[in-house]
Structures are given as structure tokens and as C-alpha cells.
Design a protein around this motif. Structure first.
Motif, PDB file in Angstrom:
ATOM      1  N   LYS A 275      24.774   3.445  57.552  1.00  0.00           N
ATOM      2  CA  LYS A 275      24.050   2.518  56.684  1.00  0.00           C
ATOM      3  C   LYS A 275      24.190   1.063  57.145  1.00  0.00           C
ATOM      4  O   LYS A 275      23.297   0.245  56.914  1.00  0.00           O
ATOM      5  CB  LYS A 275      24.551   2.642  55.242  1.00  0.00           C
ATOM      6  N   SER A 276      25.301   0.753  57.774  1.00  0.00           N
ATOM      7  CA  SER A 276      25.520  -0.632  58.214  1.00  0.00           C
ATOM      8  C   SER A 276      24.523  -1.045  59.293  1.00  0.00           C
ATOM      9  O   SER A 276      24.325  -2.230  59.553  1.00  0.00           O
ATOM     10  CB  SER A 276      26.944  -0.808  58.735  1.00  0.00           C
ATOM     11  N   GLN A 277      23.879  -0.052  59.917  1.00  0.00           N
ATOM     12  CA  GLN A 277      22.910  -0.334  60.980  1.00  0.00           C
ATOM     13  C   GLN A 277      21.474  -0.300  60.482  1.00  0.00           C
ATOM     14  O   GLN A 277      20.534  -0.345  61.278  1.00  0.00           O
ATOM     15  CB  GLN A 277      23.089   0.687  62.100  1.00  0.00           C
ATOM     16  N   ASP A 278      21.290  -0.212  59.168  1.00  0.00           N
ATOM     17  CA  ASP A 278      19.947  -0.098  58.581  1.00  0.00           C
ATOM     18  C   ASP A 278      19.106  -1.322  58.977  1.00  0.00           C
ATOM     19  O   ASP A 278      19.396  -2.443  58.556  1.00  0.00           O
ATOM     20  CB  ASP A 278      20.051  -0.009  57.053  1.00  0.00           C
ATOM     21  N   PRO A 279      18.060  -1.125  59.773  1.00  0.00           N
ATOM     22  CA  PRO A 279      17.252  -2.270  60.242  1.00  0.00           C
ATOM     23  C   PRO A 279      16.399  -2.881  59.134  1.00  0.00           C
ATOM     24  O   PRO A 279      15.883  -3.980  59.280  1.00  0.00           O
ATOM     25  CB  PRO A 279      16.367  -1.639  61.330  1.00  0.00           C
TER      26      PRO A 279
ATOM     27  N   ILE B 218      28.157  -6.744  54.856  1.00  0.00           N
ATOM     28  CA  ILE B 218      29.583  -6.788  55.193  1.00  0.00           C
ATOM     29  C   ILE B 218      29.748  -6.910  56.708  1.00  0.00           C
ATOM     30  O   ILE B 218      30.540  -7.711  57.208  1.00  0.00           O
ATOM     31  CB  ILE B 218      30.315  -5.533  54.670  1.00  0.00           C
ATOM     32  N   LYS B 219      28.959  -6.108  57.429  1.00  0.00           N
ATOM     33  CA  LYS B 219      29.045  -6.111  58.896  1.00  0.00           C
ATOM     34  C   LYS B 219      28.671  -7.470  59.479  1.00  0.00           C
ATOM     35  O   LYS B 219      29.294  -7.942  60.443  1.00  0.00           O
ATOM     36  CB  LYS B 219      28.111  -5.023  59.448  1.00  0.00           C
ATOM     37  N   ALA B 220      27.671  -8.128  58.884  1.00  0.00           N
ATOM     38  CA  ALA B 220      27.185  -9.406  59.421  1.00  0.00           C
ATOM     39  C   ALA B 220      28.112 -10.569  59.102  1.00  0.00           C
ATOM     40  O   ALA B 220      28.094 -11.594  59.794  1.00  0.00           O
ATOM     41  CB  ALA B 220      25.787  -9.692  58.865  1.00  0.00           C
TER      42      ALA B 220
END
Length: 389
Positions: free
Chosen positions: A197-201, A288-290
Motif C-alpha cells: 500500500k505504501s507504493q500506491d501511485p 508515512i513513507k514520504a
């Protein structure tokens, strides 16, 4: 083999950590093994859509939670309260009407607030389980005394989510039988889903910011917006640091009954340009990732699962010293643990802004870190309790 009949009770499926954990657990159960009725006090919440369709969802009231005292809302609010109090006082009415006299093998309080509802069940033959997600000494509405906590030993099993809570319960046991009732189980957490999910474009992260803004360190915090989470402290520290010339941004992701109060505080402090309140999302992971830092500003917790989510995404972490944090961050090996105060949050954020290299040690440790559990193990352990209780 006949399916085991289970009743699970929780207030609603709104946007809390316990609700999310329960739904994650339900999604990973084998549907051919159990017959589950999920009884909600209020049929509402963002996680309703995630409940597997083979689980029967029942409810006492329907509609969104009423958090205001507007005159037009008072009759409905009063009806809900009186109806729930009636069924709580006379559980036989609930079991004969809403639950249609069904006989359950296991009755499961998914949060501590359902303690009396399950213990007062007219089905005396059922095995009873409770899931404790909070430090009961510091709960939202009142702090539990030893005498109140002792009542939980009426359950056959007491599932706790942290070492701190386990030790608190164990300090009150009066015999070996009671001690055997306490079992610590890490919350089911789907790390693969978090990474995916953290890579959801489709999720935009800070796209509206200027190039200058993007260069400013960003602190993100996720949680239900009520006083426990300390978002008021976070905003006050944010303002203080800005006044001292430390440029940075804050993102608060979540919703809750205190949302408008925190939003108003943001305006009063004059930080609307640098602090964002993004509301609830079922996918906070790209944000969160960004971000540069994940910050936990809570006044109290049971075991803040969101820290494991931040650890999964290898984020620099600053967390107040509440229940579960020392255990999760390995006594400061995986993130900066600060005093549980506004001053502690200030010192932690200031260190992040003035000594970013300090956090490189955590990044090195996170590279080698392996979760002390996995989703399958947590689910299997709970199933084992249900099967052999």
C-alpha cells in the motif's frame, strides 16, 4: 466437524487501532472453521467494508456516531444511550431478540469496554475471552483501580498486547490459575500489505507543496483524534520550533471527536500553512513513507501498533515514553524515545531538526531488524486460544 460458534463484541468499526486489528484478524481466519457473529453497538465505521462476507454483522443501533449536543440530535442520542443501557442491564432481552437465542461456544470482548457485556452473558457454558489493547491505568474515560482490573479475571483468557500490560495484570494474580489466564499476543499486522500500500501511485504525497516546502523536514503522525494522542502538544511544539526559526511541516492523519478542537487550535496558533490535518484514510502508508520522521506524541497507549507500521517502512521515529514503546523500539535501539511531556516532544523534534545525522544509527539498526512476530503467527495463536480454551 461442526463449526465453533463465536460471538465477538465491539462498539463500532470506526477508525481506532483496536478496530483495525480486529478486522485484520477476521480477514485472515479460515471461513470453513468458525461461525462468527460480530455484534456492534453502533453499525458504523470505515472498516465495515473490510469485514469478510461470511461473518454475520449484527448491531444495536445504526448510523454515524453523534458527537455534538445539537437540539435536533438529542432525541436520537438519548434513545441510543437508553436502549444500550436497557440491553446491558437485562442481557436476556438482547440474547433472545438481536441474537435470537443462539448458543455460542465462545464469547469474545474485542475491547476492554465490553468486559461486563460478555461476563454478564446468560450463556454460562460459553468460554469467554477479552482483548486488552490499552494501559487500563490511563484510559480515556477513567483510570481502572486494582479492584476494577481484578474483574477481568472472570474471563477464561485475557489477551494482552504488551509486556507492560502483562506485568500489570500479573501483579494482581492471586493463584496460578489466574496467572495462566493471561497471554501476551502481538497484534496481527500485515507487513506485506503495508509495503504494498505504501507504493500506491494514486496517493499524492505533498504534491501541492512548493519546491521550497518539499525541502523542509516533515513529521507525520497517525491516530484517532482525541486527547490521548497528544496532537495538541504536537501542534504547540510545532509552533514553538517555528518561532525559533526551525522550518518544518506537520501532517496529522486521522479523525475523531476532537478533530474540530485540534483544527481550531491549529488556526489559533497560526500554523495553518505548515500543519495539515488530512482526516481518516485506510491507507496512510504513502504519507508515512514520504515523511522524514514519524512522531508519536501520545499521552498514553497500550501498544501503539502504528510504530510497527513505521518500523516496517524504515522511518526515523520519535516517540513519547508510553506503554509499549520501550518494548517496540528495543529500549531506544530503533528510535528516539522522549519524555512523555510537551518538553520531551520539543527536545526530540529539535534534535531531529538540528542533528539529523543522529538518526543514522537508527537507520542502520532498522536495516537488520526483523519483526518479533508475523501475521500468521499472531492469528494462529489467537485461533489456538479459541480452539482449546
Amino acid at each position: 466437524m461442526e463449526k465453533k460458534k463465536i460471538l465477538i463484541r465491539i462498539g463500532s468499526l470506526r477508525h481506532g487501532g483496536a478496530e483495525k486489528v480486529l478486522v485484520t484478524f477476521l480477514k485472515n481466519l479460515p471461513k470453513d472453521k468458525y461461525e462468527i457473529d460480530l455484534l456492534l453497538n453502533l453499525y458504523s465505521g470505515k472498516y465495515l467494508a473490510e469485514v469478510p462476507d461470511w461473518i454475520s454483522v449484527l448491531y444495536l443501533n445504526k448510523g454515524e456516531m453523534i458527537t455534538t449536543n445539537r437540539i435536533q440530535d438529542i432525541p436520537k442520542k438519548a434513545y441510543r444511550v437508553l436502549y444500550q443501557k436497557l440491553l446491558k442491564k437485562f442481557p436476556k432481552i438482547l440474547y433472545s431478540t438481536v441474537l435470537k437465542n443462539k448458543k455460542y461456544d465462545v464469547e469474545f470482548a474485542a475491547i476492554h469496554g465490553m468486559r461486563d457485556d460478555i461476563l454478564d452473558s446468560p450463556i454460562k457454558s460459553s468460554k469467554k475471552i477479552v482483548w486488552i489493547h490499552n494501559d487500563l491505568r490511563k484510559t480515556k474515560f477513567h483510570n481502572y483501580t486494582d479492584q476494577e482490573i481484578r474483574k477481568f479475571f472472570g474471563f477464561d483468557k485475557i489477551m494482552v498486547i504488551s509486556e507492560h500490560i502483562q506485568k500489570d495484570f500479573e501483579s494482581l494474580v492471586q493463584n496460578e490459575v489466574e496467572k495462566s489466564k493471561i497471554v501476551r499476543i502481538y497484534n496481527p499486522l500485515d507487513t506485506e500489505e503495508i509495503l504494498l500500500k505504501s507504493q500506491d501511485p494514486r496517493i499524492k504525497n505533498q504534491d501541492q507543496q512548493t519546491t521550497t516546502d518539499k525541502q523542509q523536514p516533515t513529521f507525520v503522525s497517525v491516530g484517532t483524534v482525541f486527547p490521548q494522542k497528544g496532537f495538541d502538544r504536537l501542534l504547540k511544539v510545532h509552533k514553538k520550533l517555528l518561532d525559533e526559526g526551525f522550518k518544518h511541516r506537520i501532517q496529522i492523519i486521522g479523525d475523531g471527536y476532537d478533530f474540530e478542537n485540534i483544527k481550531n487550535l491549529k488556526t489559533e496558533l497560526g500554523v495553518n500553512e505548515t500543519a495539515e490535518m488530512l482526516g481518516f484514510t485506510d491507507n496512510p502508508y504513502p504519507s508515512i513513507k514520504a515523511a522524514d520522521f514519524y512522531i508519536l506524541s501520545s499521552r498514553y497507549e497500550g501498544f501503539p501498533t502504528v510504530l510497527f507500521e513505521a518500523i516496517t517502512l524504515k522511518k526515523n521515529i520519535i516517540a513519547t515514553d508510553v506503554s509499549g514503546v520501550q518494548e517496540m523500539l528495543e529500549n531506544g535501539n530503533l528510535g528516539l524515545i522522549v519524555e512523555n511531556s510537551e518538553e520531551g516532544i520539543y527536545e526530540g523534534m529539535k534534535k531531529a531538526l538540528t542533528e539529523p545525522d543522529f538518526f543514522e544509527q537508527y537507520q542502520e539498526n532498522l536495516k537488520e531488524y526483523k519483526m518479533p512476530f508475523n501475521l500468521e503467527n499472531s492469528v494462529n495463536k489467537i485461533m489456538e486460544i479459541i480452539d482449546y480454551i
